[in-house]
Write a protein that holds these residues in place. Structure first.
Motif: not given
Length: 417
Positions: A291-296, A300-301, A396-400, A405-408
């Motif tokens: 759910a978290l990955v899909f939402r992210q 993003q895209s 996937f957790y690492k990606k989340l 950090k990238k957005m900041s």
């Protein structure tokens, strides 16, 4: 484009030829390797031809639509009823066709390198060939592939119907429903979610209703059958107990019941109590992370990546398999629609687990006697698959965790320019 199509056709033909050759080589030994299962399927097909009602007149430990692949060899033959050997020939022939149909379905999945997908599929089917055409699991696996194609090509009702028919055949596809439901829910495609749910629920109920009306209360016997089982000898939990026995840490033996070998040990009861808790925890972790990955990805895209859908579908199946109290060798057939779509390191890990599974399955007597090399191979296989689950979850957790950090950093750069 012509070269690509030619490559796909060659791989599909090669896969069919190799699987056929291996099956022909195994056939003289099928009585000792697969006789128990095929005799059981043959007996069920004869009961049906005699007009007996499943669940009421004879025990059937499978959901009702399992009767389709079991009865097909008899229905496709002009001479019925078939004897045991002819039934085995027909059963394998049907499964060879189903495997090729699955290859065609894999070729339809959008992929930048479809030949790579089919090459992975070919290698996996060859590694699992000593088990692949000798069980009825190919039928529900083909249905789950149909469901995946329904989602990919935006036919959610078709995806739901295929999933529901799969559930009514082998039960296990039910663990895919939350992942596929999340795919539509997170995308706010409520119509798609409704069609998926409607298709799955209605097709499952309509498949089961006639048998429930005929068999009455006996219909649910296939559910209680599996609920009452102990730790099957090839499960993660039984493997750990067997390893403890080899290391002198506990006592263990095995006994035949429910059509399979199960572990007997002082540790069996505590692990049976713990197993459902770990199973539920694992599945909730997979669904929650999905759910978290899909939402992210939607943020993003504005779309969910096909790779994410495939990997979380695979994770739901792997989580179900490795934390379950039963791990029959044929369960790995369920992974075939998803694994070839992964990157090669993951395909390699699964391929090694396939090879270990076929090896362990054909030395069941040694495993039953706690022969150390067989116990070590079993635990290595289980460790590989469990490690793959943890590795995919961690990636996937690492990606989340890296995305904020990238957005900041991007936000800070915009303000300092």
């Amino acid at each position: 484009m012509k070269h690509r199509s030619l490559g796909i056709i060659i791989l599909l033909i090669l896969q069919f030829v190799l699987l056929t050759v291996i099956s022909l080589g195994i056939f003289p030994q099928y009585q000792s390797w697969h006789g128990f299962d095929l005799q059981h399927y043959h007996r069920i097909s004869l009961y049906l031809q005699q007009g007996l009602i499943p669940y009421r007149d004879f025990l059937l430990e499978y959901p009702p639509l399992a009767l389709i692949p079991i009865l097909l060899p008899q229905l496709l033959s002009p001479q019925v009823p078939l004897d045991g050997v002819d039934y085995a020939v027909g059963f394998v022939m049907v499964n060879l066709i189903l495997t090729s149909l699955m290859g065609l379905g894999m070729a339809l999945i959008p992929h930048p390198r479809p030949q790579q997908t089919l090459l992975g599929y070919l290698l996996l089917t060859v590694l699992l060939a000593p088990l692949l055409p000798w069980r009825y699991d190919l039928f529900p696996t083909l249905l789950t592939l149909g469901g995946l194609l329904g989602i990919i090509f935006n036919f959610p009702l078709l995806a739901g119907v295929a999933l529901g028919l799969g559930i009514a055949t082998k039960l296990y596809p039910v663990v895919l429903l939350p992942i596929w439901g999340l795919y539509f829910a997170v995308s706010r495609d409520w119509r798609g979610l409704g069609k998926l749910s409607l298709g799955a629920i209605v097709s499952t109920l309509l498949s089961c209703l006639p048998f429930w009306l005929l068999a009455g209360e006996s219909f649910t016997s296939f559910l209680t059958y599996h609920k009452d089982r102990g730790l099957q000898i090839e499960s993660l939990w039984a493997g750990l107990i067997s390893l403890g026995h080899v290391l002198g840490l506990t006592e263990a033996s095995s006994e035949m019941n429910f059509g399979a070998q199960h572990i007997v040990s002082p540790l069996a009861a505590p692990l049976l109590t713990l197993q459902p808790v770990i199973f539920v925890g694992m599945m909730l972790l997979i669904y929650g992370l999905a759910a978290l990955v899909f939402r992210q990805e939607i943020r993003q895209s504005e779309s969910i990546k096909l790779q994410s859908l495939v990997v979380f579908s695979l994770l739901s199946l792997l989580g179900f398999i490795v934390t379950n109290k039963v791990f029959s060798p044929q369960y790995l057939i369920w992974l075939l629609p998803f694994v070839p779509l992964l990157r090669w390191p993951a395909v390699t890990v699964v391929g090694v687990s396939f090879a270990l599974t076929t090896t362990v399955s054909f030395v069941t007597r040694q495993l039953r006697l706690m022969y150390p090399p067989s116990v070590l191979m079993l635990n290595f296989r289980n460790l590989l698959l469990f490690g793959l689950v943890l590795s995919l979850l961690f990636s996937f957790y690492k990606k989340l965790s890296e995305t904020p950090k990238k957005m900041s950093a991007s936000h800070l750069a915009n303000h300092t320019e």
